[in-house]
Design an enzyme around this catalytic site. Structure first.
Site, short mmCIF file in Angstrom:
data_model
loop_
_atom_site.label_atom_id
_atom_site.label_comp_id
_atom_site.label_asym_id
_atom_site.label_seq_id
_atom_site.Cartn_x
_atom_site.Cartn_y
_atom_site.Cartn_z
N THR A 269 0.04 -6.06 4.94
CA THR A 269 -0.65 -6.42 6.18
C THR A 269 -2.01 -7.00 5.83
O THR A 269 -2.87 -6.27 5.31
CB THR A 269 -0.88 -5.14 7.03
N ASN B 53 0.81 -1.23 0.00
CA ASN B 53 0.00 0.00 0.00
C ASN B 53 0.84 1.28 0.00
O ASN B 53 0.30 2.37 -0.15
CB ASN B 53 -0.99 0.00 1.17
N GLU C 277 13.58 2.50 13.97
CA GLU C 277 13.16 3.63 13.12
C GLU C 277 13.04 4.88 13.98
O GLU C 277 13.13 6.01 13.48
CB GLU C 277 11.81 3.29 12.46
N HIS D 72 -5.50 3.46 3.04
CA HIS D 72 -6.31 2.28 3.37
C HIS D 72 -7.81 2.54 3.19
O HIS D 72 -8.57 1.62 2.92
CB HIS D 72 -5.99 1.79 4.79
C1 6MZ Z 1 6.91 1.24 9.42
C2 6MZ Z 1 5.65 1.07 7.52
C3 6MZ Z 1 6.48 2.02 6.86
O1 6MZ Z 1 0.83 -3.36 4.67
O2 6MZ Z 1 -1.09 -1.90 4.03
N1 6MZ Z 1 4.70 0.71 6.65
N2 6MZ Z 1 5.87 0.70 8.78
N3 6MZ Z 1 7.73 2.15 8.88
C4 6MZ Z 1 7.57 2.57 7.60
N4 6MZ Z 1 8.41 3.54 7.13
C5 6MZ Z 1 8.02 4.71 6.50
N5 6MZ Z 1 6.03 2.17 5.62
C6 6MZ Z 1 4.94 1.36 5.50
O3 6MZ Z 1 1.28 -1.20 3.50
C7 6MZ Z 1 1.21 -0.05 4.31
C8 6MZ Z 1 1.64 -0.38 5.72
O4 6MZ Z 1 3.03 -0.71 5.77
C9 6MZ Z 1 3.61 -0.25 6.98
C10 6MZ Z 1 2.51 0.44 7.77
O5 6MZ Z 1 1.94 -0.50 8.68
C11 6MZ Z 1 1.50 0.80 6.69
O6 6MZ Z 1 0.19 0.92 7.18
P1 6MZ Z 1 0.27 -2.44 3.64
O7 6MZ Z 1 0.25 -3.04 2.26
#
Ligand code: 6MZ
Length: 356
Positions: A98, A17, A220, A65
């Site tokens: 996720t 995403n 992070e 989302h």
């Molecule tokens: C931590 C991150 C992120 O899973 O819905 N996500 N988590 N640090 C980051 N650095 C910037 N970038 C993305 O993709 C989106 C989700 O990935 C994680 C977060 O949980 C975000 O909601 P999906 O496909």
């Protein structure tokens, strides 16, 4: 940049995403706006904004989302994201996402993942190799005498730091069920300012005991206790490692845990002040295993070629070093030895073609 595009590359840290095209997000926002669910003009400038702090990035994900809640859209974005990585000459992609439950859309974590698989299967611009088990699909495809472009896609299921222990265990169970369908590991991600390591630990221990490889978003934000606990868990890889201190670097290096480095993401979110002080340089000099990745190619308007190009300029590395860095990523992928062997061949052929 052109040269970086021409080189084969391996992407190991890409959130589905976070990798959506801006044009698709704008289109989805317009559709929802027509239905009266959102005001499109309110979200357009949020989508097009370039600089986002880490907390703004997570607000952006909440918006994304909202735009991608149904199965059809999940299928569409998966297809497009894979096509974009393939167009950038990524030959092996570990895409993480996720699994989401959304009762109002009749969506379970399982059906969300099935929509992702549908998206992978609907890619037709390139040949996709999705599973270590489907060996018949692995022979090089010859089409009218020319080999078709191919990308290996494997999936990591992410546990969001907002989730409960039970929800995290459910994700690991799903990953185990889907091992024959291209799922090769587990990721822990989400807003690093939220949640406690002990909440996810039972799910991660379960994954580890079942032999599923694990990658953790680690450091992070500054949180020494959590960083040390994560390293003590011995994950197969970690992502970011931005806020490490001396002690954490020592442990990381002694354990030789590979690091997924996301330069643009770290700079944009200001978790690292500038590229000249990025830990890439020290890890690279110490010969520590590392791999360049995009994190969220859509949210940060980047590509894997762009990340290589950035490293080439910022750290004064030559083309040969860049190529060898890309090739070394083979050693830390979560897919099996057969895929590793095939990737080695792809890089060897390309090495001769590029004339290094
Ligand atoms: C931590 C991150 C992120 O899973 O819905 N996500 N988590 N640090 C980051 N650095 C910037 N970038 C993305 O993709 C989106 C989700 O990935 C994680 C977060 O949980 C975000 O909601 P999906 O496909």
């Amino acid at each position: 940049m052109e040269w970086c595009v021409s080189m084969p590359k391996i992407e190991l840290h890409a959130h589905l995403n976070g990798s959506i095209r801006d044009s698709t997000l704008l289109e989805l926002a317009a559709e929802l706006s027509e239905k009266g669910a959102i005001v499109s003009s309110d979200v357009e400038h949020v989508i097009m904004k370039n600089d986002r702090s880490l907390s703004e990035v997570f607000k952006m994900f909440d918006l994304i989302h909202v735009l991608t809640t149904d199965h059809k859209t999940v299928t569409r974005i998966t297809k497009e994201v894979i096509e974009d990585f393939a167009a950038d000459n990524v030959v092996y992609l570990e895409l993480r996402t996720t699994p989401k439950r959304n009762d109002s859309k009749g969506m379970s974590k399982r059906s969300y993942m099935e929509a992702v698989l549908e998206g992978i299967r609907s890619v037709n611009a390139v040949e996709v190799d999705l599973s270590d088990v489907e060996t018949s699909a692995r022979a090089p495809l010859v089409c009218n005498g020319t080999e078709r472009k191919k990308i290996y896609v494997r999936l990591l299921l992410s546990i969001d730091r907002r989730e409960t222990t039970n929800a995290a265990i459910e994700t690991v169970e799903l990953a185990l069920e889907m091992k024959n369908l291209g799922v090769v590991g587990i990721d822990l991600s989400g807003n690093p300012g939220i949640g406690e390591w002990v909440t996810y630990l039972p799910a991660l221990e379960f994954a580890k005991n079942q032999g599923l490889p694990i990658t953790l978003h680690c450091g992070e934000v500054p949180n020494q206790k959590e960083i040390l606990a994560m390293l003590d868990f011995h994950p197969q890889r970690i992502g970011h490692a931005c806020c490490f201190q001396e002690e954490e670097w020592e442990v990381l290096k002694s354990l030789k845990i590979p690091v997924e480095i996301c330069l643009t993401s770290n700079i944009r979110t200001e978790t690292i002040a500038s590229v000249d002080v990025h830990h890439f340089a020290d890890l690279y000099k110490s010969n520590h295993p590392l791999v360049l990745c995009t994190d969220d190619a859509g949210v940060f308007s980047t590509s894997l070629s762009n990340e290589y190009s950035l490293a080439l300029t910022a750290f004064g590395l030559g083309r040969r070093e860049m190529f060898l860095l890309a090739q070394k990523a083979i050693e830390v992928i979560f897919a099996g030895d057969e895929v590793k062997g095939e990737l080695k061949e792809i890089f060897a052929t390309s090495f001769c073609k590029i004339g290094l």
